[in-house]
Scaffold this active site. Sequence first.
Site, PDB file in Angstrom:
ATOM      1  N   GLU A 108      -4.918   2.125  -4.467  1.00  0.00           N
ATOM      2  CA  GLU A 108      -3.265   2.355  -4.206  1.00  0.00           C
ATOM      3  C   GLU A 108      -2.770   0.880  -3.623  1.00  0.00           C
ATOM      4  O   GLU A 108      -1.844   1.086  -2.778  1.00  0.00           O
ATOM      5  CB  GLU A 108      -2.976   3.663  -3.471  1.00  0.00           C
ATOM      6  CG  GLU A 108      -3.352   3.647  -2.050  1.00  0.00           C
ATOM      7  CD  GLU A 108      -4.772   4.150  -1.451  1.00  0.00           C
ATOM      8  OE1 GLU A 108      -5.548   3.950  -2.550  1.00  0.00           O
ATOM      9  OE2 GLU A 108      -4.935   4.547  -0.241  1.00  0.00           O
ATOM     10  N   ASP A 120      -1.930   9.387 -10.571  1.00  0.00           N
ATOM     11  CA  ASP A 120      -2.013   8.377 -11.603  1.00  0.00           C
ATOM     12  C   ASP A 120      -0.520   7.988 -11.880  1.00  0.00           C
ATOM     13  O   ASP A 120      -0.010   6.899 -12.150  1.00  0.00           O
ATOM     14  CB  ASP A 120      -2.795   8.648 -12.897  1.00  0.00           C
ATOM     15  CG  ASP A 120      -4.060   8.514 -12.550  1.00  0.00           C
ATOM     16  OD1 ASP A 120      -4.531   8.276 -11.280  1.00  0.00           O
ATOM     17  OD2 ASP A 120      -4.978   8.833 -13.331  1.00  0.00           O
ATOM     18  N   ASN A 156      -2.348  12.780  -3.531  1.00  0.00           N
ATOM     19  CA  ASN A 156      -3.254  13.194  -4.455  1.00  0.00           C
ATOM     20  C   ASN A 156      -3.886  14.708  -3.943  1.00  0.00           C
ATOM     21  O   ASN A 156      -3.988  15.473  -5.047  1.00  0.00           O
ATOM     22  CB  ASN A 156      -4.710  12.129  -4.506  1.00  0.00           C
ATOM     23  CG  ASN A 156      -4.249  10.973  -5.704  1.00  0.00           C
ATOM     24  OD1 ASN A 156      -3.700  11.316  -6.637  1.00  0.00           O
ATOM     25  ND2 ASN A 156      -5.147  10.080  -5.311  1.00  0.00           N
ATOM     26  N   ASP A 183       0.795  -1.198  -0.071  1.00  0.00           N
ATOM     27  CA  ASP A 183       0.107   0.034  -0.005  1.00  0.00           C
ATOM     28  C   ASP A 183       0.799   1.157   0.049  1.00  0.00           C
ATOM     29  O   ASP A 183       2.035   1.466   0.878  1.00  0.00           O
ATOM     30  CB  ASP A 183      -0.778  -0.064   1.015  1.00  0.00           C
ATOM     31  CG  ASP A 183      -1.987   0.947   0.915  1.00  0.00           C
ATOM     32  OD1 ASP A 183      -3.248   0.712   0.597  1.00  0.00           O
ATOM     33  OD2 ASP A 183      -1.899   2.232   1.534  1.00  0.00           O
TER      34      ASP A 183
END
Length: 306
Positions: free
Chosen positions: A222, A195, A186, A178
């Site tokens: 993620e 991305d 983000n 993770d």
Amino acid sequence: MNLPHDDRPTILVVDDERLNRNALAAMLGLEYRVLLAKDGPGALVHAQREAAQLQLILLDVSMPGMSGYEVLGALRADERTAGIAVIFITGQSDDAAEEYGLNLGAADYVSKPIRPAIVRVRVRNQIHLALQRRALERLAQIDGLTGLANRRHFDAQFERAWRRCERTGCPLGLALVDIDHFKQYNDRYGHVQGDEALRAVAQTLQAHARRPDDLAARIGGEEFTLLMPGDESLVQRIEDFRQAVVAQAIAHADSSVGPTLTVSCGLVVARQLEHITPTGLLQKADALLYTAKSQGRNRTVAWTQS
Ligand SMILES: [Mg+2]
């Protein structure tokens, strides 16, 4: 004789009469890699061994011992060969026999005496469809953003790897990965760059899926996984991966871990699959990942079943 790296579509011709086999092989041998079998059991051996490459089977209906209909039934009953297209070859040209074969799942029909032009067209049509089907199947297994396997493909491969390791007694490794503080990433850098970061981590993970049976997958926003059947040095491999992400030095100003993007990993290496279930293994890896997070992130917490 087949060339060692023959990547032409592969066709299996099954007929008890040698003249027919040879005629079909001569008819198709320039365009395709052609395998020959003279009876049902021989056909099934070829089909199982070559399932990954085999696009089409030309199958004689009338053979001593095992009929073409029975061969088709056996192909459909085996998950490895169930999807291979079959064209029946028959001497009976009546509609009832044709309908019977098509109802069993044959893709098409050619009748004897064999007319080369018709055979070539029908074969070409089925090969075209088979290649399209494989391309679509591959697309359906891929995560569009990262190019890794998607969740669905991971689930199927996990089940398969589990069964294989259960059978062979080889260890099964599963890492859950993770990205640390990805929401903050983000929020600060925006989704386009988010991305990019996902792709960068995915690429690094893929680079650590070194053996043919390893599978790197993206299984959540993620969250990634690396499935590794039968290895002994998995902890080191996952640690190498984690450090490779650090070495990429992707700036993450809002991370509590450090100035760059990092990952946390939970790794399970199961050695006695009879004492654990697939769901149990996933839950264990998830719990280890949680531990890695709560211990400060950017680390691997591993458990090896003794
Ligand atoms: Mg025959």
